[in-house]
Write a protein that holds these residues in place. Structure first.
Motif, PDB file in Angstrom:
ATOM      1  N   CYS A 162     -43.605  54.932   8.926  1.00  0.00           N
ATOM      2  CA  CYS A 162     -43.941  54.084   7.790  1.00  0.00           C
ATOM      3  C   CYS A 162     -43.563  52.652   8.148  1.00  0.00           C
ATOM      4  CB  CYS A 162     -43.193  54.546   6.544  1.00  0.00           C
ATOM      5  SG  CYS A 162     -43.595  53.569   5.085  1.00  0.00           S
TER       6      CYS A 162
ATOM      7  N   VAL B 106     -48.847  54.034   6.923  1.00  0.00           N
ATOM      8  CA  VAL B 106     -48.128  55.293   7.076  1.00  0.00           C
ATOM      9  C   VAL B 106     -48.935  56.213   7.994  1.00  0.00           C
ATOM     10  CG1 VAL B 106     -47.159  57.287   5.880  1.00  0.00           C
ATOM     11  CG2 VAL B 106     -47.218  55.085   4.736  1.00  0.00           C
TER      12      VAL B 106
ATOM     13  N   HIS C 231     -48.717  60.188   9.072  1.00  0.00           N
ATOM     14  CA  HIS C 231     -48.020  61.430   8.739  1.00  0.00           C
ATOM     15  C   HIS C 231     -48.963  62.615   8.937  1.00  0.00           C
ATOM     16  CE1 HIS C 231     -45.233  64.095   6.708  1.00  0.00           C
ATOM     17  NE2 HIS C 231     -46.113  64.378   5.775  1.00  0.00           N
TER      18      HIS C 231
ATOM     19  N   VAL D 221     -46.841  60.858   0.680  1.00  0.00           N
ATOM     20  CA  VAL D 221     -46.581  59.609   1.398  1.00  0.00           C
ATOM     21  C   VAL D 221     -47.328  58.423   0.792  1.00  0.00           C
ATOM     22  CG1 VAL D 221     -45.926  60.697   3.576  1.00  0.00           C
ATOM     23  CG2 VAL D 221     -48.309  60.124   3.173  1.00  0.00           C
TER      24      VAL D 221
ATOM     25  N   ALA E   5     -45.299  55.182  -0.359  1.00  0.00           N
ATOM     26  CA  ALA E   5     -45.581  53.859   0.206  1.00  0.00           C
ATOM     27  C   ALA E   5     -45.918  52.858  -0.891  1.00  0.00           C
ATOM     28  CB  ALA E   5     -46.714  53.953   1.221  1.00  0.00           C
TER      29      ALA E   5
END
Length: 97
Positions: A3, A13, A15, A53, A57
């Motif tokens: 991140c 980000v 992931h 996420v 964020a």
């Protein structure tokens, strides 16, 4: 998971093989000291609270830009900010205001 805070351009980000960018609302910067810490804390708190996420964020950007818009590394959180975070679905029982 990676991140990255991108300042006025939000966050990025990566992931589970997915790359995503999250925008933020630009603010007039008063002091950047503490903004990265607020960003990181907001991301971790939100993610570890069970959100994805993207949401983490987004919250991180809200907190990072708020801190950057105020003088000092640890400004008091305004009632408006706390209400915005609650509107986003966060449980903020640990935050004193």
């Amino acid at each position: 998971m990676i991140c990255i805070s991108r300042g006025p351009r939000g966050a990025a980000v990566f992931h589970k093989g997915i790359y995503e960018e999250v925008e933020t609302t630009p603010v007039e910067v008063a002091d950047t000291v503490g903004a990265g810490d607020a960003f990181s804390a907001g991301f971790l708190y939100t993610y570890l609270s069970g959100y994805g996420v993207s949401k983490a964020a987004s919250i991180a950007c809200i907190l990072g830009t708020y801190v950057a818009s105020k003088p000092g590394a640890v400004p008091d959180y305004s009632k408006e900010l706390i209400e915005e975070l609650k509107t986003q679905g966060l449980k903020l029982s640990l935050i004193k205001n």
